[in-house]
Design a protein around this motif. Structure first.
Motif, PDB file in Angstrom:
ATOM      1  N   THR A  83      36.674  22.714  66.071  1.00 30.85           N
ATOM      2  CA  THR A  83      36.258  23.257  67.359  1.00 30.85           C
ATOM      3  C   THR A  83      36.953  22.541  68.510  1.00 30.85           C
ATOM      4  O   THR A  83      37.266  23.165  69.530  1.00 30.85           O
ATOM      5  N   MET A  98      40.432  24.031  68.650  1.00 32.77           N
ATOM      6  CA  MET A  98      40.405  25.377  69.212  1.00 32.77           C
ATOM      7  C   MET A  98      40.249  25.326  70.726  1.00 32.77           C
ATOM      8  O   MET A  98      40.925  26.073  71.459  1.00 32.77           O
ATOM      9  N   THR A 139      35.314  30.623  70.316  1.00 30.50           N
ATOM     10  CA  THR A 139      34.575  31.097  69.149  1.00 30.50           C
ATOM     11  C   THR A 139      33.108  31.296  69.537  1.00 30.50           C
ATOM     12  O   THR A 139      32.652  30.760  70.554  1.00 30.50           O
ATOM     13  N   ASP A 190      37.212  35.645  67.192  1.00 30.64           N
ATOM     14  CA  ASP A 190      37.715  34.631  68.093  1.00 30.64           C
ATOM     15  C   ASP A 190      38.482  35.332  69.198  1.00 30.64           C
ATOM     16  O   ASP A 190      38.730  36.533  69.150  1.00 30.64           O
TER      17      ASP A 190
END
Length: 278
Positions: A35, A38, A45, A254
């Motif tokens: 995470t 990302m 997300t 996503d």
């Protein structure tokens, strides 16, 4: 390996399986959180995935997986663990549906080897991905949908590398010790129908994994010899060990793929799931 297969699904209940949310762990053993990576790359997300696990039901003798609301995914995890085995099942994913089968999956974290059933644009079927294992991609080809005059999908075709969201690079193919030709795969795939997937996983903590679709060998990867950025075979073997769970996946959305990864109301279906151990 024993000579007899036994069933892992009774055809009417989810006995022996449990649903868990799609929660990311670390990128690789001891590495950063997925995470965090990302967020670094601006990929959004769904928030609080634990509150929105995928929906798993049994319908007409098949396990069916669907997203929960708002594009949340999840996994259906076997209660049992397995070492070396051969797994045979039938699958029927909608288009688009980003799904797969995980082997040597950890119980309480997301690491494991994934056999891809990415029935979506730029997807791969029968190749491999390393969940929590430095995200290695080892795939022989990518596919897209043939569209009719109304823009509705009616079959599969070769993904166009020039327009692909995830093009198949030479490195992705070189990570395989066997790679089928996409034309051979397209010749055996049955659009809108059930297709058989066979997975052989043998070799202890760093197995050789081989896949077949409708009797055609698709791919093979030697996870001990695999070379990919950030992938450390010794660390992977120590983390996963010689036994793990089997899991089916419903991918979440996503900000990069959105509904191209999992269409509204799409489902994946699994039936006749059986295993031969040893």
């Amino acid at each position: 390996m024993t000579d007899e297969f036994r069933t892992l699904f009774d055809g009417s209940t989810l006995a022996g399986w449990r649903a868990i949310p799609r929660v990311y762990g670390r990128w690789n053993p001891g590495g950063p959180a997925v995470t965090d990576l990302m967020a670094q790359y601006g990929i959004q997300t769904p928030a609080d995935p634990e509150a929105h696990p995928a929906i798993w039901t049994v319908e007409d003798g098949a396990i069916v997986g669907r997203q929960a609301s708002l594009g949340y995914g999840g996994y259906l995890l076997s209660e049992e663990t397995f070492g070396d085995f051969e797994l045979v099942l039938e699958m029927r994913p909608d288009w688009p549906a980003d799904t797969g089968v995980m082997v040597r999956r950890q119980r309480d974290s997301w690491e494991g080897f994934q056999i891809l059933v990415d029935h979506r644009p730029s997807g791969g079927i029968g190749g491999f991905y390393g969940n929590g294992l430095a995200g290695f991609s080892a795939v022989p080809f990518a596919i897209d949908a043939v569209l009719d005059s109304k823009g509705l999908p009616i079959g599969l075709k070769v993904d166009d590398p020039a327009a692909s969201a995830e093009p198949v690079t030479p490195d992705k193919i070189r990570r395989l010790s066997y790679a089928a030709k996409v034309e051979d795969f397209l010749a055996v795939w049955r659009w809108g129908d059930w297709n058989e997937l066979r997975i052989r996983c043998v070799g202890g903590a760093l197995p050789v994994i081989t896949t077949w679709v409708n009797g055609l060998q698709i791919a093979q990867v030697d996870t001990a010899a695999l070379r990919s950025p950030g992938y450390d075979p010794a660390a992977v073997g120590a983390l996963l060990g010689e036994r793990g769970h089997i899991a089916f996946e419903v991918h979440d959305h996503d900000s990069n793929f959105g509904e191209a990864r999992w269409g509204p109301g799409a489902a994946c279906r699994w039936r006749n799931i059986r295993i031969k151990e040893g």
